[in-house]
Design a protein around this motif. Sequence first.
Motif, short mmCIF file in Angstrom:
data_model
loop_
_atom_site.label_atom_id
_atom_site.label_comp_id
_atom_site.label_asym_id
_atom_site.label_seq_id
_atom_site.Cartn_x
_atom_site.Cartn_y
_atom_site.Cartn_z
N TRP A 74 50.33 10.52 -1.36
CA TRP A 74 51.37 9.77 -0.66
C TRP A 74 52.51 9.43 -1.64
CZ3 TRP A 74 49.92 5.95 3.75
CH2 TRP A 74 48.99 6.55 4.59
N PRO A 75 53.76 9.54 -1.19
CA PRO A 75 54.87 9.16 -2.08
C PRO A 75 54.74 7.69 -2.52
CG PRO A 75 55.69 10.26 -0.11
CD PRO A 75 54.24 10.03 0.10
N ASP A 76 54.36 6.81 -1.58
CA ASP A 76 54.13 5.41 -1.92
C ASP A 76 52.60 5.20 -1.95
OD1 ASP A 76 53.95 2.72 -2.18
OD2 ASP A 76 55.09 2.20 -0.39
N TYR A 77 52.01 5.44 -3.13
CA TYR A 77 50.55 5.41 -3.19
C TYR A 77 49.98 4.02 -2.91
CZ TYR A 77 50.48 3.08 -7.73
OH TYR A 77 50.61 2.16 -8.73
N LEU A 78 50.78 2.96 -3.20
CA LEU A 78 50.25 1.60 -2.95
C LEU A 78 50.13 1.32 -1.45
CD1 LEU A 78 51.80 -0.68 -5.70
CD2 LEU A 78 49.40 -0.15 -5.32
N ARG A 79 50.98 1.97 -0.66
CA ARG A 79 50.84 1.84 0.80
C ARG A 79 49.52 2.49 1.24
NH1 ARG A 79 52.95 4.77 5.26
NH2 ARG A 79 52.85 3.44 7.11
N HIS A 80 49.22 3.64 0.64
CA HIS A 80 47.96 4.33 0.89
C HIS A 80 46.78 3.42 0.53
CE1 HIS A 80 45.55 8.33 0.27
NE2 HIS A 80 45.16 7.67 1.33
N VAL A 81 46.90 2.78 -0.64
CA VAL A 81 45.83 1.87 -1.10
C VAL A 81 45.66 0.73 -0.10
CG1 VAL A 81 45.17 0.23 -2.92
CG2 VAL A 81 46.26 2.38 -3.54
N GLY A 116 46.22 0.23 -13.04
CA GLY A 116 46.42 -1.22 -13.09
C GLY A 116 46.78 -1.81 -11.73
N PRO A 117 47.88 -1.30 -11.10
CA PRO A 117 48.25 -1.84 -9.79
C PRO A 117 47.15 -1.68 -8.73
CG PRO A 117 50.05 -0.57 -10.71
CD PRO A 117 48.89 -0.37 -11.62
N THR A 118 46.42 -0.55 -8.79
CA THR A 118 45.36 -0.33 -7.79
C THR A 118 44.22 -1.34 -8.00
OG1 THR A 118 45.90 2.01 -7.85
CG2 THR A 118 43.86 1.43 -6.76
N LEU A 119 43.87 -1.54 -9.25
CA LEU A 119 42.81 -2.50 -9.58
C LEU A 119 43.23 -3.91 -9.15
CD1 LEU A 119 40.06 -2.21 -10.90
CD2 LEU A 119 41.08 -2.78 -13.08
N GLN A 120 44.50 -4.22 -9.39
CA GLN A 120 45.02 -5.53 -9.00
C GLN A 120 44.95 -5.71 -7.48
OE1 GLN A 120 49.05 -6.16 -10.25
NE2 GLN A 120 49.06 -8.30 -9.65
N THR A 121 45.30 -4.64 -6.75
CA THR A 121 45.23 -4.70 -5.29
C THR A 121 43.79 -4.90 -4.82
OG1 THR A 121 47.04 -3.11 -5.29
CG2 THR A 121 45.99 -3.51 -3.19
N LEU A 122 42.86 -4.23 -5.51
CA LEU A 122 41.44 -4.39 -5.15
C LEU A 122 40.99 -5.84 -5.36
CD1 LEU A 122 38.61 -3.16 -4.43
CD2 LEU A 122 38.26 -2.92 -6.88
N ILE A 160 40.06 7.07 -7.06
CA ILE A 160 40.52 8.16 -6.17
C ILE A 160 42.01 8.05 -5.88
CG2 ILE A 160 39.97 7.01 -3.96
CD1 ILE A 160 39.41 10.71 -4.77
N PHE A 161 42.55 6.83 -5.95
CA PHE A 161 43.99 6.68 -5.65
C PHE A 161 44.88 7.17 -6.80
CE2 PHE A 161 42.13 3.75 -2.56
CZ PHE A 161 42.71 4.27 -1.41
N LEU A 162 44.29 7.52 -7.93
CA LEU A 162 45.06 8.18 -8.98
C LEU A 162 45.53 9.55 -8.47
CD1 LEU A 162 42.87 7.51 -12.16
CD2 LEU A 162 44.83 6.22 -11.34
N PHE A 163 44.84 10.05 -7.46
CA PHE A 163 45.15 11.39 -6.95
C PHE A 163 45.81 11.35 -5.57
CE2 PHE A 163 41.42 11.53 -9.71
CZ PHE A 163 41.85 12.43 -10.67
N SER A 164 46.23 10.16 -5.15
CA SER A 164 46.87 10.05 -3.83
C SER A 164 48.12 10.92 -3.76
CB SER A 164 47.24 8.59 -3.55
OG SER A 164 48.03 8.52 -2.39
#
Lengths: 467, 155
Positions: free
Chosen positions: A406-413, A344-350, A400-404
């Motif tokens: 990084w501790p803060d995956y949203l920063r990675h995104v 959800g958050p990744t999709l929202q960021t996209l 792909i970010f489901l598998f990040s």
Amino acid sequence: MISLPLAFFAAFALTIGAGAGMVALLAPVKLRLGERWALSWLIGSMIVSFGEWIFSFLCHGFILQAALTLLCLGLGVVAFVRRRAHSPIRPGNWEYFLWTLFLLQLVAVFYLSFKHTLGWDGLLNWEFKAHIAYENGGSLPPTYFADEQRAFSHPEYPLGIPNLELWFYSWLGEANQFWIKAIFPSYYAAGALLLAAFIEILTEKRLFALASAVLFFFVPQFLVNPGAAITGYADFPLAVFYLGAIGFLLLAERGEEWFWLAAFLLSFLPWLKREGIVLWMTGVVCGLLFRGRRSLGKTIFGLSGGLLVFLSWQGYLLANHCFVVSDFAGLNPESLSKHFNRLGPTLQTLVQNLFDLQLWSLLWYGAIAGAIILLWHGRARAALLLLVALLLPLSFDVAIFLFSAWPDYLRHVNLSLDRLVMQVAPTAFLLVSLAAAVMVPDLTKRKILEAGAFRRQNLPAEQEPSG
Amino acid sequence: MDQHLAKPGALSLSLALGFAIAFAVSGARQVGPALRAGAIHPPSELHSCDLYLELVAHRPQLAARLSAALRALPSDKPIAIVLRDQDPESAFLGMLSAYLAWPHTIHIFRVEEVSPAFSPRDYAAIIYCNLPQENAPSPEIVLSQNLRVALSSAR
């Protein structure tokens, strides 16, 4: 000793010559000047880049440069022998005006490129490798791949851009971070010219095609943000190759030569960047879904080049015991179920990214409208092919970010998403331009006169339009 | 306008033209300032490294000098780079130093609060990236306020 600009020009001319030769072999059709230049640069740049890698198994240093130069000259001769006369085109005043604007924009892109540094990744992930290879006689030493301390420069990344830079360095006689920046605006020019060519071939609206190339300049992410065309990253060249591949797949129903050009461009996607394999797979899906009357065997044969390039590079990394620092944890069902709430958050960021005017202007608003317009006007094949070409990679970018790791995956995104979206953005631009071109009437004088003449011939005298 | 452009054609044309103008204006608001800001710096081999170092270390044309100095060191010992991961300036200088230290072997020490445990004699040089001065185990060359190089005592 010849000066640096002259040496750069020599390397550039040889690259174009090699590309022109390959284009003449692959597509014995009459290409317009713009698309011929664009294709010659794209294909030539990958011939010298891939050639550097293949020839480096056999020779080093000056011999390597001489061998590659001979290859370029040979292909240049092929281009000269198989050249075809262009049918004369008499541009109107508006076309002269748009060409002038486009050329001014190109000057601005070169100016921006020379004004800015190579981007951080452009310097450490790509140019650094070219620098090392130049000092090592034309190839990266095996110790580099196994060097844990320099893993920050991602030795596992493919050599499309570094080897192209290496080719220019070998002609410049030094690893020069200033002059090398001139190769990146050439990808911008190639992208804009290809876009114009596709619109013109698909809609026969030359004025509109040129206007699209001019508007290409106004996507901020292409020119001014991190990862832009001028920063020395691989994302923009990758995006232009993808645009070319998808555009030629759109044209493939009109002639076999277009399919082979698409296949050639698709093959080099995994050579430019790791994510290229995702774009290649998408291209394969499009090529298979929309293959028309071409046989399945021929289609698979044409599209398999990218897999060969990918496997060759992975084998090379394995043989050199490459040390890899992965940003992603294990791709397994446990990770998937554990991190599914990231979707959800990744999709929202996209979505926020796509509709950020500071990044893309109105591009993605136009893409949604464009898909609807193309379907409305009965261009279902083009609409569906372009939608698959856009939605598959974007879906992968979210998943792909489901598998990040990084501790803060949203920063990675947030750090990666602009560049991932950019890889398909020129293709989205093609969708928008095509839809607009389909929607509006042709404005060229020739067409208006033809329409007028047709009406005069076919309408009764009393109905003939006046004025 | 020719009569055949009337009605739906004119409406489509107006819509497309409006979109194109809005697109160009929105994009130009980002591209325009980028075109106006800054100027072209004199060409040099390490152009980008120079400008990055100038930005962080505030010393012009430092990259070529640092690179030449590091290349002059004996190649039998590695170069140590000491940095703080949590400090962007330190990490930035560390990565640039790692670039410029080629072809030497490097060892990157990531420290947060305590000094790294290593013997300075094992290294041809130690580069401190934005670290307090008291960490230095041997005489240093101060390249800038935030970049210091300690040469091995053997040199």
